[in-house]
Design a protein around this motif. Sequence first.
Motif, PDB file in Angstrom:
ATOM      1  N   VAL A 134       4.725  -6.498   3.838  1.00 34.82           N
ATOM      2  CA  VAL A 134       3.694  -5.510   3.480  1.00 34.82           C
ATOM      3  C   VAL A 134       2.320  -6.181   3.423  1.00 34.82           C
ATOM      4  CG1 VAL A 134       2.882  -3.893   1.706  1.00 34.82           C
ATOM      5  CG2 VAL A 134       5.304  -3.979   2.299  1.00 34.82           C
ATOM      6  N   ARG A 138      -0.527  -5.173   6.147  1.00 35.61           N
ATOM      7  CA  ARG A 138      -1.777  -4.610   5.608  1.00 35.61           C
ATOM      8  C   ARG A 138      -2.973  -5.481   6.003  1.00 35.61           C
ATOM      9  NH1 ARG A 138      -4.344  -0.193   3.844  1.00 35.61           N
ATOM     10  NH2 ARG A 138      -5.535  -0.547   1.952  1.00 35.61           N
ATOM     11  N   SER A 144      -2.126   1.163   7.228  1.00 39.03           N
ATOM     12  CA  SER A 144      -2.259   1.825   5.933  1.00 39.03           C
ATOM     13  C   SER A 144      -0.906   1.757   5.227  1.00 39.03           C
ATOM     14  CB  SER A 144      -2.654   3.296   6.122  1.00 39.03           C
ATOM     15  OG  SER A 144      -1.580   4.023   6.710  1.00 39.03           O
ATOM     16  N   PHE A 145      -0.906   2.022   3.936  1.00 39.87           N
ATOM     17  CA  PHE A 145       0.349   2.016   3.193  1.00 39.87           C
ATOM     18  C   PHE A 145       1.296   3.091   3.729  1.00 39.87           C
ATOM     19  CE2 PHE A 145      -2.389   0.020  -0.130  1.00 39.87           C
ATOM     20  CZ  PHE A 145      -1.743  -1.199  -0.155  1.00 39.87           C
ATOM     21  N   ILE A 148       2.864   1.671   6.917  1.00 36.56           N
ATOM     22  CA  ILE A 148       3.848   0.646   6.550  1.00 36.56           C
ATOM     23  C   ILE A 148       5.108   1.320   6.023  1.00 36.56           C
ATOM     24  CG2 ILE A 148       4.360  -1.253   4.962  1.00 36.56           C
ATOM     25  CD1 ILE A 148       1.290  -1.925   5.098  1.00 36.56           C
ATOM     26  N   SER A 156       5.400   5.475   0.362  1.00 36.08           N
ATOM     27  CA  SER A 156       4.106   4.784   0.326  1.00 36.08           C
ATOM     28  C   SER A 156       3.877   4.141  -1.038  1.00 36.08           C
ATOM     29  CB  SER A 156       2.962   5.730   0.698  1.00 36.08           C
ATOM     30  OG  SER A 156       2.892   6.809  -0.198  1.00 36.08           O
ATOM     31  N   ARG A 160       2.947   0.282  -1.672  1.00 36.89           N
ATOM     32  CA  ARG A 160       1.851  -0.141  -2.558  1.00 36.89           C
ATOM     33  C   ARG A 160       2.360  -1.110  -3.629  1.00 36.89           C
ATOM     34  NH1 ARG A 160       0.339   5.073  -1.315  1.00 36.89           N
ATOM     35  NH2 ARG A 160      -1.832   5.294  -0.680  1.00 36.89           N
ATOM     36  N   TYR A 163       3.038  -4.468  -2.178  1.00 36.75           N
ATOM     37  CA  TYR A 163       1.754  -5.128  -1.931  1.00 36.75           C
ATOM     38  C   TYR A 163       1.205  -5.719  -3.229  1.00 36.75           C
ATOM     39  CZ  TYR A 163      -3.060  -5.767  -0.351  1.00 36.75           C
ATOM     40  OH  TYR A 163      -4.283  -6.295  -0.040  1.00 36.75           O
TER      41      TYR A 163
END
Length: 180
Positions: A134, A138, A144-145, A148, A156, A160, A163
Amino acid sequence: MCSERVLLNKAARGCRDSLRRVYETHKDHLLTLARGLCGDRSMAEDVVHDVFVAFARGLPELRVKTNLKSYLSVSVCNRVRDLARAEIRRRRDPGRVDPGPADMVAPDIRVADAELTGRLRAALEHVPLDQREVLLLRAQAGLSFEEIARHQGISSNTARGRYRYGINKLRSLLNSEWER
């Protein structure tokens, strides 16, 4: 300059120049991504080679739903993940012989020319693979999330979270390195 779609169509019809242009456009980014995931330049080159061979073979049937950079980036992540699984199987059963690059010994971290780059690569090695993917998708691929999440089959919010946990792990590793 030809659009991605035109290049893909020409390459699918056998135009080697179009395929070369796709490769030249994306190879540096993909090598950086692969190196970040596996930590070894030689293995990263093998991963990118494998991805482009599969890409070229599958061109006539290929339907890229996102942009080509995203598609190839996810392909690199998937190939690294496949190699990691094969390495785990190899370690569990040392007598087993896997064909191809998966038979390689786990990569050592090569010291980078710049000290900070070397430390970051070393720290990335200690970030769990799902978080590392991730982070690199990114930062390197600019996904974008939501993109991904779609590519990894997760929400998502999970992307996040991975990440955030990956960034925190990197911070912790780098801070402990600086304190020495």
